[in-house]
Design an enzyme around this catalytic site. Structure first.
Site, PDB file in Angstrom:
ATOM      1  N   GLU A   1       8.147  -5.689  10.984  1.00 22.91           N
ATOM      2  CA  GLU A   1       6.876  -5.226  10.406  1.00 22.91           C
ATOM      3  C   GLU A   1       5.780  -6.227  10.788  1.00 22.91           C
ATOM      4  O   GLU A   1       5.802  -7.365  10.362  1.00 22.91           O
ATOM      5  CB  GLU A   1       7.007  -5.138   8.877  1.00 22.91           C
ATOM      6  CG  GLU A   1       5.709  -4.759   8.185  1.00 22.91           C
ATOM      7  CD  GLU A   1       5.825  -4.843   6.655  1.00 22.91           C
ATOM      8  OE1 GLU A   1       6.909  -4.581   6.095  1.00 22.91           O
ATOM      9  OE2 GLU A   1       4.800  -5.193   6.026  1.00 22.91           O
TER      10      GLU A   1
ATOM     11  N   ARG B   1      -2.861  -8.523   8.941  1.00 21.92           N
ATOM     12  CA  ARG B   1      -3.601  -9.593   8.239  1.00 21.92           C
ATOM     13  C   ARG B   1      -4.418 -10.456   9.188  1.00 21.92           C
ATOM     14  O   ARG B   1      -5.190 -11.291   8.750  1.00 21.92           O
ATOM     15  CB  ARG B   1      -2.622 -10.462   7.454  1.00 21.92           C
ATOM     16  CG  ARG B   1      -2.047  -9.691   6.298  1.00 21.92           C
ATOM     17  CD  ARG B   1      -1.019 -10.459   5.524  1.00 21.92           C
ATOM     18  NE  ARG B   1      -0.191  -9.506   4.822  1.00 21.92           N
ATOM     19  CZ  ARG B   1       0.827  -9.803   4.059  1.00 21.92           C
ATOM     20  NH1 ARG B   1       1.159 -11.065   3.874  1.00 21.92           N
ATOM     21  NH2 ARG B   1       1.516  -8.862   3.462  1.00 21.92           N
TER      22      ARG B   1
ATOM     23  N   LYS C   1       8.287   0.918  -0.613  1.00 24.63           N
ATOM     24  CA  LYS C   1       8.354  -0.540  -0.653  1.00 24.63           C
ATOM     25  C   LYS C   1       8.124  -0.939  -2.113  1.00 24.63           C
ATOM     26  O   LYS C   1       7.175  -0.452  -2.741  1.00 24.63           O
ATOM     27  CB  LYS C   1       7.250  -1.111   0.245  1.00 24.63           C
ATOM     28  CG  LYS C   1       6.937  -2.596   0.016  1.00 24.63           C
ATOM     29  CD  LYS C   1       5.976  -3.105   1.084  1.00 24.63           C
ATOM     30  CE  LYS C   1       5.408  -4.465   0.728  1.00 24.63           C
ATOM     31  NZ  LYS C   1       4.975  -5.234   1.899  1.00 24.63           N
TER      32      LYS C   1
HETATM   33  C1  3PG Z   1       4.492  -8.660   2.073  1.00 26.15           C
HETATM   34  O1  3PG Z   1       3.373  -8.308   2.331  1.00 26.15           O
HETATM   35  O2  3PG Z   1       5.439  -7.894   2.245  1.00 26.15           O
HETATM   36  C2  3PG Z   1       4.692 -10.001   1.447  1.00 26.15           C
HETATM   37  O3  3PG Z   1       3.714 -10.899   1.794  1.00 26.15           O
HETATM   38  C3  3PG Z   1       6.046 -10.575   1.637  1.00 26.15           C
HETATM   39  O4  3PG Z   1       6.269 -11.434   0.594  1.00 26.15           O
HETATM   40  P1  3PG Z   1       6.982 -12.822   0.815  1.00 26.15           P
HETATM   41  O5  3PG Z   1       5.984 -13.705   1.507  1.00 26.15           O
HETATM   42  O6  3PG Z   1       7.300 -13.341  -0.583  1.00 26.15           O
HETATM   43  O7  3PG Z   1       8.221 -12.613   1.632  1.00 26.15           O
END
Ligand code: 3PG
Length: 225
Positions: free
Chosen positions: A56, A60, A144
């Site tokens: 994925e 960002r 999700k």
């Molecule tokens: C996302 O957008 O899926 C999250 O930022 C993932 O979370 P994590 O940094 O705790 O793995």
């Protein structure tokens, strides 16, 4: 009660075949943010070599869409999706970049409509039963669960299974090697996602060997699910 209220047609269920097949092969989805375009392909190659081929790429940074196209071209065996899609207007753009699946952090009416119209597998973000029901009534059965740990983690997922046993989730947000197996052992979890495999430090150091090792470790933890 009016006839139209008693005979409500159930919405057609959205096809989950591709998503289900992909996560069966690769139940850990690295959530990747690209700060330098040059990192995209070697990072993806390390993850795929380690046994994780569903990736994925988040929107960002400004490199997200270019990174998707570059990875797809260089590593055909990778299944490259897009994350952090926050507005309906982005859906067309990500399809043009070649995203094979779409992940959103939350759900709005407009976003869900655009995802359904995209004809592309997707995982809309939810953290409450009401949000789940908003998608459920549109025929969506894969979500999700975000942010998983602070939204109740495994216990919340187990609670969701009571009223909605036919839904499967990809918990993300706070998932790490320490709790990954607990999540994957939960009956309504199809996969997990997370950023721990591609931390800023590892990527800045271009430590592809360590990223491959983390991917291998994660793939190994999934083997006995
Ligand atoms: C996302 O957008 O899926 C999250 O930022 C993932 O979370 P994590 O940094 O705790 O793995």
């Amino acid at each position: 009660m009016r006839t139209s209220e008693t005979n409500l047609a159930a919405p057609a269920l959205l096809d989950t075949t591709s998503l289900d097949r992909w996560v069966q092969q690769s139940p850990v989805i690295p959530v990747i943010t690209i700060n330098r375009l040059e990192d995209a392909v070697p990072m993806a190659r390390a993850l795929v070599n380690g046994g994780l081929n569903m990736l994925e790429i988040t929107l960002r940074t400004k490199y997200g869409l270019e990174a998707i196209a570059a990875i797809k071209q260089a590593i055909p065996e990778a299944v490259v999706g897009v994350g952090t899609v926050v507005a309906a207007a982005q859906v067309e753009q990500v399809l043009q970049a070649g995203a094979e699946f779409i992940v959103t952090p939350g759900s709005t009416e407009a976003l869900l409509q655009a995802l359904i119209a995209s004809n592309t597998p997707f995982l809309p973000g939810v953290s409450s039963l009401s949000e789940i029901l908003m998608g459920y009534e549109k025929g969506i059965r894969r979500f999700k669960f975000f942010p998983a740990e602070v939204s109740g983690g495994v216990k919340a997922l187990q609670a969701f299974a009571g009223p909605l046993p036919d839904i499967r989730f990809c918990p993300t947000g706070g998932v790490r090697p320490e709790n990954l197996q607990n999540y994957l052992a939960t009956t309504n979890v199809m996969a997990v996602g997370g950023t721990w495999l591609t931390t800023d430090d590892l990527v800045r150091e271009k430590n592809w060997a360590q990223i491959e090792q983390l991917a291998r470790q994660a793939a190994h933890l999934c083997q006995n699910r």
